[in-house]
Design a protein around this motif. Structure first.
Motif, PDB file in Angstrom:
ATOM      1  N   SER A 153      45.974  78.402  -3.435  1.00 43.52           N
ATOM      2  CA  SER A 153      46.863  77.948  -4.503  1.00 43.52           C
ATOM      3  C   SER A 153      46.364  76.620  -5.039  1.00 43.52           C
ATOM      4  CB  SER A 153      48.302  77.820  -4.003  1.00 43.52           C
ATOM      5  OG  SER A 153      48.383  76.836  -2.985  1.00 43.52           O
ATOM      6  N   VAL A 154      46.703  76.367  -6.304  1.00 47.10           N
ATOM      7  CA  VAL A 154      46.307  75.119  -6.951  1.00 47.10           C
ATOM      8  C   VAL A 154      47.541  74.547  -7.639  1.00 47.10           C
ATOM      9  CG1 VAL A 154      44.818  74.019  -8.650  1.00 47.10           C
ATOM     10  CG2 VAL A 154      43.982  75.995  -7.355  1.00 47.10           C
ATOM     11  N   ASN A 190      44.088  67.923 -16.294  1.00 49.06           N
ATOM     12  CA  ASN A 190      42.905  68.771 -16.158  1.00 49.06           C
ATOM     13  C   ASN A 190      43.274  70.064 -15.440  1.00 49.06           C
ATOM     14  OD1 ASN A 190      41.172  66.893 -17.400  1.00 49.06           O
ATOM     15  ND2 ASN A 190      40.794  65.846 -15.457  1.00 49.06           N
ATOM     16  N   TYR A 191      42.823  71.179 -15.983  1.00 47.20           N
ATOM     17  CA  TYR A 191      43.055  72.455 -15.327  1.00 47.20           C
ATOM     18  C   TYR A 191      41.992  72.682 -14.254  1.00 47.20           C
ATOM     19  CZ  TYR A 191      43.242  77.413 -14.325  1.00 47.20           C
ATOM     20  OH  TYR A 191      43.304  78.608 -13.664  1.00 47.20           O
ATOM     21  N   ILE A 192      42.430  73.151 -13.085  1.00 51.97           N
ATOM     22  CA  ILE A 192      41.521  73.411 -11.971  1.00 51.97           C
ATOM     23  C   ILE A 192      41.586  74.898 -11.637  1.00 51.97           C
ATOM     24  CG2 ILE A 192      40.950  72.878  -9.580  1.00 51.97           C
ATOM     25  CD1 ILE A 192      42.428  70.217  -9.947  1.00 51.97           C
ATOM     26  N   PRO A 193      40.502  75.638 -11.787  1.00 54.05           N
ATOM     27  CA  PRO A 193      40.509  77.067 -11.458  1.00 54.05           C
ATOM     28  C   PRO A 193      40.505  77.281  -9.949  1.00 54.05           C
ATOM     29  CG  PRO A 193      38.298  76.380 -12.053  1.00 54.05           C
ATOM     30  CD  PRO A 193      39.185  75.185 -12.268  1.00 54.05           C
ATOM     31  N   PRO A 194      40.728  78.507  -9.490  1.00 52.62           N
ATOM     32  CA  PRO A 194      40.687  78.765  -8.046  1.00 52.62           C
ATOM     33  C   PRO A 194      39.289  78.498  -7.505  1.00 52.62           C
ATOM     34  CG  PRO A 194      40.686  80.837  -9.267  1.00 52.62           C
ATOM     35  CD  PRO A 194      40.971  79.744 -10.253  1.00 52.62           C
ATOM     36  N   PRO A 195      39.169  78.003  -6.279  1.00 58.17           N
ATOM     37  CA  PRO A 195      37.838  77.743  -5.710  1.00 58.17           C
ATOM     38  C   PRO A 195      37.036  79.029  -5.575  1.00 58.17           C
ATOM     39  CG  PRO A 195      39.556  77.521  -4.038  1.00 58.17           C
ATOM     40  CD  PRO A 195      40.263  77.656  -5.354  1.00 58.17           C
ATOM     41  N   ASP A 198      53.359  87.008 -13.245  1.00 56.50           N
ATOM     42  CA  ASP A 198      52.013  87.533 -13.037  1.00 56.50           C
ATOM     43  C   ASP A 198      51.166  87.189 -14.258  1.00 56.50           C
ATOM     44  OD1 ASP A 198      49.720  88.949 -12.586  1.00 56.50           O
ATOM     45  OD2 ASP A 198      50.645  90.925 -12.654  1.00 56.50           O
ATOM     46  N   VAL A 199      50.106  86.423 -14.059  1.00 64.30           N
ATOM     47  CA  VAL A 199      49.248  85.989 -15.168  1.00 64.30           C
ATOM     48  C   VAL A 199      47.820  86.501 -14.988  1.00 64.30           C
ATOM     49  CG1 VAL A 199      50.610  83.959 -15.769  1.00 64.30           C
ATOM     50  CG2 VAL A 199      48.856  83.780 -13.987  1.00 64.30           C
ATOM     51  N   THR A 200      47.665  87.611 -14.262  1.00 62.08           N
ATOM     52  CA  THR A 200      46.329  88.154 -14.009  1.00 62.08           C
ATOM     53  C   THR A 200      45.612  88.520 -15.299  1.00 62.08           C
ATOM     54  OG1 THR A 200      47.237  89.083 -11.958  1.00 62.08           O
ATOM     55  CG2 THR A 200      45.058  89.849 -12.641  1.00 62.08           C
ATOM     56  N   LYS A 201      46.351  88.939 -16.326  1.00 61.55           N
ATOM     57  CA  LYS A 201      45.706  89.360 -17.576  1.00 61.55           C
ATOM     58  C   LYS A 201      45.025  88.204 -18.303  1.00 61.55           C
ATOM     59  CE  LYS A 201      49.835  89.072 -20.543  1.00 61.55           C
ATOM     60  NZ  LYS A 201      50.792  89.880 -21.340  1.00 61.55           N
ATOM     61  N   TYR A 202      45.293  86.957 -17.875  1.00 60.39           N
ATOM     62  CA  TYR A 202      44.625  85.796 -18.466  1.00 60.39           C
ATOM     63  C   TYR A 202      43.384  85.401 -17.666  1.00 60.39           C
ATOM     64  CZ  TYR A 202      49.216  85.456 -20.701  1.00 60.39           C
ATOM     65  OH  TYR A 202      50.369  85.730 -21.393  1.00 60.39           O
ATOM     66  N   TYR A 203      42.822  86.348 -16.969  1.00 64.42           N
ATOM     67  CA  TYR A 203      41.696  86.100 -16.062  1.00 64.42           C
ATOM     68  C   TYR A 203      40.580  85.303 -16.732  1.00 64.42           C
ATOM     69  CZ  TYR A 203      37.683  87.130 -13.022  1.00 64.42           C
ATOM     70  OH  TYR A 203      36.571  87.020 -12.210  1.00 64.42           O
ATOM     71  N   SER A 204      40.207  85.653 -17.971  1.00 68.40           N
ATOM     72  CA  SER A 204      39.073  85.002 -18.623  1.00 68.40           C
ATOM     73  C   SER A 204      39.333  83.529 -18.901  1.00 68.40           C
ATOM     74  CB  SER A 204      38.727  85.718 -19.929  1.00 68.40           C
ATOM     75  OG  SER A 204      39.804  85.665 -20.840  1.00 68.40           O
ATOM     76  N   ILE A 205      40.595  83.111 -18.880  1.00 74.55           N
ATOM     77  CA  ILE A 205      40.939  81.698 -19.078  1.00 74.55           C
ATOM     78  C   ILE A 205      41.120  80.981 -17.750  1.00 74.55           C
ATOM     79  CG2 ILE A 205      42.784  80.159 -19.872  1.00 74.55           C
ATOM     80  CD1 ILE A 205      41.016  80.994 -22.116  1.00 74.55           C
ATOM     81  N   ILE A 206      41.853  81.597 -16.816  1.00 77.25           N
ATOM     82  CA  ILE A 206      42.192  80.888 -15.578  1.00 77.25           C
ATOM     83  C   ILE A 206      40.994  80.739 -14.647  1.00 77.25           C
ATOM     84  CG2 ILE A 206      44.613  81.552 -15.678  1.00 77.25           C
ATOM     85  CD1 ILE A 206      44.114  83.715 -13.700  1.00 77.25           C
ATOM     86  N   THR A 207      39.877  81.398 -14.944  1.00 75.37           N
ATOM     87  CA  THR A 207      38.679  81.243 -14.117  1.00 75.37           C
ATOM     88  C   THR A 207      37.714  80.205 -14.690  1.00 75.37           C
ATOM     89  OG1 THR A 207      37.676  83.117 -15.292  1.00 75.37           O
ATOM     90  CG2 THR A 207      38.775  83.575 -13.190  1.00 75.37           C
ATOM     91  N   GLN A 208      38.053  79.607 -15.830  1.00 73.25           N
ATOM     92  CA  GLN A 208      37.140  78.669 -16.481  1.00 73.25           C
ATOM     93  C   GLN A 208      37.330  77.242 -15.977  1.00 73.25           C
ATOM     94  OE1 GLN A 208      36.664  78.808 -20.751  1.00 73.25           O
ATOM     95  NE2 GLN A 208      37.268  80.958 -20.843  1.00 73.25           N
ATOM     96  N   HIS A 209      36.256  76.473 -16.126  1.00 71.69           N
ATOM     97  CA  HIS A 209      36.279  75.049 -15.795  1.00 71.69           C
ATOM     98  C   HIS A 209      36.392  74.212 -17.077  1.00 71.69           C
ATOM     99  CE1 HIS A 209      35.043  75.470 -11.487  1.00 71.69           C
ATOM    100  NE2 HIS A 209      34.515  76.599 -11.953  1.00 71.69           N
ATOM    101  N   ASN A 210      36.657  72.925 -16.898  1.00 75.37           N
ATOM    102  CA  ASN A 210      36.679  71.954 -17.995  1.00 75.37           C
ATOM    103  C   ASN A 210      37.701  72.309 -19.071  1.00 75.37           C
ATOM    104  OD1 ASN A 210      34.507  70.508 -16.770  1.00 75.37           O
ATOM    105  ND2 ASN A 210      33.063  71.970 -17.695  1.00 75.37           N
ATOM    106  N   LEU A 234      49.113  80.573  -7.975  1.00 76.59           N
ATOM    107  CA  LEU A 234      48.958  81.189  -6.673  1.00 76.59           C
ATOM    108  C   LEU A 234      48.045  82.402  -6.816  1.00 76.59           C
ATOM    109  CD1 LEU A 234      52.745  81.181  -5.685  1.00 76.59           C
ATOM    110  CD2 LEU A 234      51.093  79.318  -5.463  1.00 76.59           C
ATOM    111  N   PHE A 235      47.078  82.530  -5.924  1.00 75.92           N
ATOM    112  CA  PHE A 235      46.078  83.590  -6.016  1.00 75.92           C
ATOM    113  C   PHE A 235      46.147  84.461  -4.761  1.00 75.92           C
ATOM    114  CE2 PHE A 235      44.688  80.009  -8.542  1.00 75.92           C
ATOM    115  CZ  PHE A 235      44.362  80.614  -9.749  1.00 75.92           C
TER     116      PHE A 235
END
Length: 602
Positions: A63-64, A83-88, A146-158, A187-188
């Motif tokens: 979790s972040v 700053n947004y922090i993606p899952p490690p 559930d925000v899994t459908k935003y995968y392409s955003i929540i996995t990004q840095h910066n 939460l992941f």
């Protein structure tokens, strides 16, 4: 003492409310505060009757926590950005959940206006929610989405994460003494669940039966995995929003106010879905109960009307591409604020978004040029908050597409009859849309036909010299999606049907001995949705009914006494994916019945 949001037509009083989410196992503990006599007082927990996430009984893989902030000036509050922090990278996960927690430590027991909040990642909205009705004691609530459908955003840095919480008030009102402690976490979850190493919340134990354990793996139904149009998460998401100090939403003031944003879409795009976020406020908070202008003018009333039909229009390069009649969410404090403690109305803590498939326009959009996407509200008055996310699916190479498209058609009938302050106003609207597209990509040739029908009926009555107002409304939509391959074989045939009935009665009577005005109120609301795919043998049905009755004595802008009952029945049948039902009865703010089950009733 409760604050009531009043919309006054002659001597009529109207208010509207919001809905919350049930407490998952990881919610804050029932901490207590001390009063002047050093006695401990339990926190007031607000919740919404809705379908729990299967992850609510599982420990996340990781979790972040991104934000812990106290909002104290919510009248003209600015967005809080971190700053947004993606899952490690070491975190294994397949499901992402946004956890939005609020603790209300306000120093006053009432406030004016409704609190609306939004969460964005680099301008992509992932949650729109509302604040619960203030109480004399500390209260809290928790929204999990559930925000899994935003995968392409929540996995990004910066990237950045922004949160806004505002009270939308009248010109002469003031909000003071508010104190909202807001926490935002992601939460992941992985699919692996060890039934031996995790203790399950006893309250949610029946739910887990709907999601079977096989070899210590949790079988995730489509409850978590999004269905059409998000069969898979998009490869890219473009925000159709406006960065500003008070949120990324566009503020639309009237029917002539058109808000646009230019976008450029990759030629490799083979599918595009616009996810629209909408909320209505100010003079249009109760748009479905607004009388026509002819009635207002004839009676010399100092109010705004425009009738009881609203539709959000989406345009591409100025041409109509899709429409939405929004679900009539009732915000906290509405109709009768006593209805919504501690259980809120449908859609209040997780306001619905609306999906518009704009794939038929890709032939125009994928030319490496800027194109304008715009928003407008039919007959709208101030004000609406609107923005969108453009989900795009990419191919390995450029896509060729042939489209046959019929622009949305519309038929509208109105029948207005009134004499003095009494009258009957009826509005019926029908819309239809059809498109067929043939897409050639590395996946082969795919043919998709989409048809959509929308029906809207609204009957509004004013009686007893305008002191009694009655509403009967129903919104129905039916969407069919048929997909075939180049040999004509059916790949999928999906039917989505939605029905939203709403009945409201507000009647003001003689004043009470206390000097206030007695108002009798009822709200009966429903949400019925079904999803079926004959090819995949998938069927899901959701029914949610709400029935509230009561009365209140209003003095100024406050409810000084009253009585209220709130009865809600919720049922979900996911076929092989399991079932869930919940019945909640609230009388005078006390939950007297709260029963859950996981049995599928045929």
């Amino acid at each position: 003492m409760n604050t009531v949001n009043l919309l006054i037509f002659v001597p009529l009083f109207f208010t509207i409310t919001v809905q919350s989410i049930p407490k998952p196992s990881l919610s804050p503990p029932h901490s207590v505060k001390q009063n002047d006599t050093n006695e401990t007082i339990p926190l007031q927990q607000f919740f919404e009757v809705t379908l729990p996430l299967p992850t609510d009984v599982i420990t996340p893989s990781c979790s972040v926590t991104l934000l812990n902030h106290t909002f104290t000036n919510t009248t003209n509050s600015s967005s809080v950005t971190v700053n947004y922090i993606p899952p490690p990278e070491t975190c294994k996960w397949s499901v992402a959940v946004l956890d939005f927690q609020v603790k209300d430590n306000s120093t006053q027991d009432n406030s004016n206006g409704n609190g609306i909040a939004g969460v964005w990642i680099d301008g992509v909205e992932v949650l729109r929610t509302s604040t619960a009705q203030p109480t004399e004691n500390v209260s809290f609530w928790n929204v999990r989405k559930d925000v899994t459908k935003y995968y392409s955003i929540i996995t990004q840095h910066n990237l950045t994460l922004s949160v806004v919480l505002q009270h939308l008030i009248n010109k002469n009102d003031n909000v003071s003494g508010v104190n909202y402690n807001v926490s935002v976490s992601f939460l992941f979850y992985d699919k692996i669940l060890s039934s031996r190493s995790h203790s399950l919340n006893r309250k949610l134990l029946p739910i887990i039966k709907s999601f079977e354990l096989e070899d210590d793996k949790l079988v995730f139904d489509g409850v978590l995995k999004s269905s059409y149009p998000y069969d898979t998460h998009a490869d890219s998401i473009i925000p159709i929003s406006k960065p500003s100090n008070d949120g990324f939403w566009f503020k639309i003031h009237d029917e002539y106010d058109i808000r646009t944003k230019n976008v450029r879409i990759c030629p490799k795009t083979y599918k595009a879905v616009l996810e629209l976020f909408v909320s209505f406020h100010g003079d249009d908070e109760f748009w479905y109960m607004n009388p026509p202008d002819s009635y207002i003018k004839a009676n010399g009333l100092p109010i705004t009307g425009k009738g009881s039909y609203r539709e959000v229009l989406v345009t591409i390069d100025g041409k109509l591409a899709g429409t939405v009649i929004p679900f009539p969410v009732i915000y906290p404090g509405g109709i009768n604020p006593l209805f919504w403690k501690p259980v809120v109305s449908i859609g209040a803590f997780d306001l619905p978004s609306y999906d518009i498939d704009i794939t038929p326009y890709l032939g125009l959009l994928t030319d490496n040029r800027n194109h304008s996407i715009g928003f407008q509200v039919t007959d709208g008055v101030s004000f609406w908050l609107v923005d969108a996310n453009l989900h795009l699916w990419m191919d390995d190479s450029n896509v060729q597409e042939i489209v046959e498209y019929e622009p949305p058609s519309m038929e509208i009938e109105t029948d207005y009859e009134f004499e003095g302050l009494d009258g009957t106003f009826e509005t019926e609207v029908e819309r239809s849309m059809s498109s067929t597209r043939l897409v050639q990509s590395s996946k082969g040739i795919i043919k998709t036909k989409v048809t959509e029908e929308i029906k809207f009926k609204n009957k509004l009555k004013f009686k007893d010299d305008g002191t009694r107002k009655e509403l009967e409304q129903k919104i129905k939509t039916k969407t069919k999606v048929k997909v075939t391959d180049n040999k004509g074989h059916s790949i999928g045939e999906t039917v989505i049907e939605k029905t939203y009935p709403l009945t409201i009665t507000v009647a003001s009577g003689r004043g009470s001995p206390s000097g206030g005005l007695r108002v009798n109120t009822t709200v009966v609301q429903g949400r019925s949705e079904s999803f079926s795919d004959e090819v995949a043998s998938i069927s899901r049905v959701l029914n949610h009914d709400l029935n509230c009755t009561g009365w209140m004595v209003v003095k100024g802008n406050s409810v000084i006494s009253g009585f209220a009952e709130n009865h809600q029945n919720y049922s979900y049948n996911g076929g092989e994916g399991g079932c869930y039902s919940r019945t909640v009865d609230v009388v005078e703010g006390d939950v007297v019945v709260d029963e859950m089950a996981s049995n599928c009733v045929k």
